[in-house]
Design an enzyme around this catalytic site. Structure first.
Site, PDB file in Angstrom:
ATOM      1  N   TYR A 135       0.813  -1.214   0.000  1.00 15.64           N
ATOM      2  CA  TYR A 135       0.000   0.000   0.000  1.00 15.64           C
ATOM      3  C   TYR A 135       0.847   1.265   0.000  1.00 15.64           C
ATOM      4  CZ  TYR A 135      -4.778  -1.670   0.739  1.00 15.64           C
ATOM      5  OH  TYR A 135      -6.021  -2.203   0.591  1.00 15.64           O
ATOM      6  N   LYS A 190       2.412 -15.193   3.044  1.00 10.79           N
ATOM      7  CA  LYS A 190       2.622 -15.889   1.773  1.00 10.79           C
ATOM      8  C   LYS A 190       4.121 -16.173   1.694  1.00 10.79           C
ATOM      9  CE  LYS A 190       1.092 -17.482  -2.187  1.00 10.79           C
ATOM     10  NZ  LYS A 190       0.164 -18.628  -2.332  1.00 10.79           N
ATOM     11  N   ASP A 222      -3.846 -17.951   0.956  1.00 13.89           N
ATOM     12  CA  ASP A 222      -4.858 -18.619   0.117  1.00 13.89           C
ATOM     13  C   ASP A 222      -5.637 -19.650   0.944  1.00 13.89           C
ATOM     14  OD1 ASP A 222      -2.450 -20.017   0.266  1.00 13.89           O
ATOM     15  OD2 ASP A 222      -2.432 -20.640  -1.839  1.00 13.89           O
ATOM     16  N   ASP A 246      -6.869  -6.433   4.116  1.00  5.22           N
ATOM     17  CA  ASP A 246      -7.961  -5.746   3.415  1.00  5.22           C
ATOM     18  C   ASP A 246      -8.916  -6.780   2.825  1.00  5.22           C
ATOM     19  OD1 ASP A 246      -9.374  -3.602   2.156  1.00  5.22           O
ATOM     20  OD2 ASP A 246      -8.365  -4.108   0.277  1.00  5.22           O
ATOM     21  N   ASP A 250     -12.934  -8.148   4.383  1.00 10.42           N
ATOM     22  CA  ASP A 250     -14.203  -8.091   3.639  1.00 10.42           C
ATOM     23  C   ASP A 250     -14.824  -9.490   3.583  1.00 10.42           C
ATOM     24  OD1 ASP A 250     -14.038  -5.324   2.980  1.00 10.42           O
ATOM     25  OD2 ASP A 250     -14.897  -5.725   0.992  1.00 10.42           O
TER      26      ASP A 250
HETATM   27  C1  IPM Z   1     -10.619  -0.303   3.574  1.00 14.23           C
HETATM   28  C2  IPM Z   1     -10.662   0.230   2.161  1.00 14.23           C
HETATM   29  C3  IPM Z   1      -9.405   1.041   1.879  1.00 14.23           C
HETATM   30  C4  IPM Z   1      -8.216   0.075   1.932  1.00 14.23           C
HETATM   31  C5  IPM Z   1      -9.373   1.837   0.556  1.00 14.23           C
HETATM   32  C6  IPM Z   1     -10.586   2.692   0.374  1.00 14.23           C
HETATM   33  C7  IPM Z   1      -8.141   2.677   0.460  1.00 14.23           C
HETATM   34  O1  IPM Z   1     -10.847  -0.801   1.245  1.00 14.23           O
HETATM   35  O2  IPM Z   1     -10.571   0.514   4.507  1.00 14.23           O
HETATM   36  O3  IPM Z   1     -10.666  -1.518   3.753  1.00 14.23           O
HETATM   37  O4  IPM Z   1      -7.908  -0.585   0.931  1.00 14.23           O
HETATM   38  O5  IPM Z   1      -7.606  -0.004   2.990  1.00 14.23           O
HETATM   39 MN    MN Z   2     -11.242  -2.734   2.172  1.00 16.25          MN
END
Ligand code: IPM
Ligand code: MN
Ligand code: NAD
Length: 355
Positions: A135, A190, A222, A246, A250
């Site tokens: 990042y 990884k 993975d 990240d 999700d």
């Molecule tokens: C998160 C988001 C951010 C990230 C983006 C919007 C920069 O996806 O907070 O998870 O990738 O960290």
């Molecule tokens: Mn995110």
């Protein structure tokens, strides 16, 4: 206690308004100041993170953040895109430790796309390193390739990197957190392919020796992605890098029923923090009054706990959220047959009433 309120774009303004309403209902004295961030700040001031917004965030004990981003900014030069605001805040405030707790509330078992028995009672904590990795690694950019499969062709590149202190400090955060839970840490890497993550694994193992009471295991990312949906309850604390964290967070959101339920805290070494839902600005539902405000309201509870030292108030909010779910109120993302569909504001009002 000073709180910087940065609603941002899309559903950001709708969900933050509900969290602010809830904070005002507590018998606590806050100073709250709102500022523009993201696309709305770019439109007004030509920059997604104006100096005044950054200054306000730095001066505050905590930042309550909504979300940033919209497709209409995707063609801007990268430095002007809304997402740079949240990355800039993380970097400038040194918010290296990101906590994303995935808890499946009993009432929401039916809202997830997974089988109820897999997620009932789930309570895992993803700790994502937030200021390093690919990042932020330099150099990055576009150039003409001098080697590789197509010398002379256009190429793009980013740099994945971690320094020893960066890995040591996030590992300590994970081991300390595990001590307050069931004393288990899974470090996700990884290492079988990437030098950066062999280094990560070696250092986490080293730091782990300082915590003999905590059980440490390692998993490739993975496999971790697969295990998270196969047997999520086997995890307790998961610690990983910025990029893998990240993606996995999700994924873990769906274990809780919806991404609209997953709060987050991003802390620096002095416990100053930024609190935001783990989801984005959801342009597809923005302005419709249907976004789930609970991840943001639960983020406000985390803010009270971690940065403002108000554990009791944090628990009051969490109890109120459980009560509202027990009453059967659901925004569309967590709706299932036999429950009552409500909008963003009604959900916020119900939490207020339950408080
Ligand atoms: C998160 C988001 C951010 C990230 C983006 C919007 C920069 O996806 O907070 O998870 O990738 O960290
Ligand atoms: Mn995110
Ligand atoms: P997203 O998280 O905004 O949305 C993904 C899906 O989840 C959408 O279908 C959306 O409607 C749904 N969703 C998200 N939050 C919800 C809520 N509270 N209630 C109900 N449904 C919800 O991810 P995306 O669509 O990939 O990204 C949209 C924009 O948000 C992009 O510009 C992205 O860069 C940005 N983003 C910002 C942040 C942040 O500010 N921290 C985080 C993630 C994405």
């Amino acid at each position: 206690m000073k709180i910087a309120v940065l609603p941002g774009d899309g559903i950001g303004t709708e969900i933050v308004a509900e969290a602010v309403k809830v904070l005002h209902a507590l018998d606590l004295k806050f100073e709250m100041e709102t500022a523009l961030v993201g696309g709305t700040a770019y439109d007004a001031h030509g920059h997604p993170l104006p100096d005044a917004t950054l200054k306000l965030a730095k001066e505050s004990d905590a930042v309550l953040f909504g979300a940033v981003g919209d497709w209409k900014y995707d063609t801007l030069e990268r430095q002007f895109r809304p997402e740079q605001a949240i990355l800039g805040l993380r970097k400038n405030l040194g918010l290296f430790a990101n906590f994303r707790p995935a808890i499946c509330y009993e009432q929401l078992v039916a809202a997830s796309s997974l089988k109820p028995e897999l997620i009932a009672g789930l309570d895992i904590l993803i700790i994502r390193e937030l200021t390093g990795d690919i990042y932020f690694g330099q150099p990055r950019g576009r150039r003409t390739a001098v080697d590789g499969h197509f010398p002379g062709a256009e190429e793009a590149f980013d740099t994945m990197r971690y320094s020893r202190p960066e890995v040591e400090r996030i590992a300590r955060v994970a081991f300390e957190a595990a001590r307050k839970r069931s004393k288990r840490v899974t470090s996700v890497d990884k290492a079988n392919v990437l030098e950066t993550f062999q280094f990560w694994k070696d250092i986490v193992t080293e730091v782990g020796k300082e915590y003999p009471d905590v059980e440490l295991d390692h998993m490739y990312v993975d496999n971790a992605a697969m295990q998270l949906v196969k047997a999520p309850k086997k995890f307790d604390v998961v610690v990983t890098g910025n990029m893998f964290g990240d993606i996995l967070s999700d994924e873990a959101a769906m274990l809780t029923g919806s991404i609209g339920m997953l709060p987050s805290a991003s802390l620096n070494s002095s416990n100053q923090g930024l609190y935001e839902p783990s989801h984005g600005s959801a342009p597809d539902i923005a302005g419709k009054g249907v976004a789930n405000p609970l991840a943001t309201i639960l983020s406000a509870a985390m803010m009270l706990r971690y940065s403002l030292n108000q554990e009791e108030a944090a628990q009051r909010i969490e109890t109120a959220v459980k009560k509202v779910l027990a009453q059967g109120l659901r925004t569309p993302d967590i709706y299932s047959a036999g429950t009552t569909k409500v909008g963003t504001v009604e959900m916020g009002d119900a939490v207020l009433k339950a408080l």
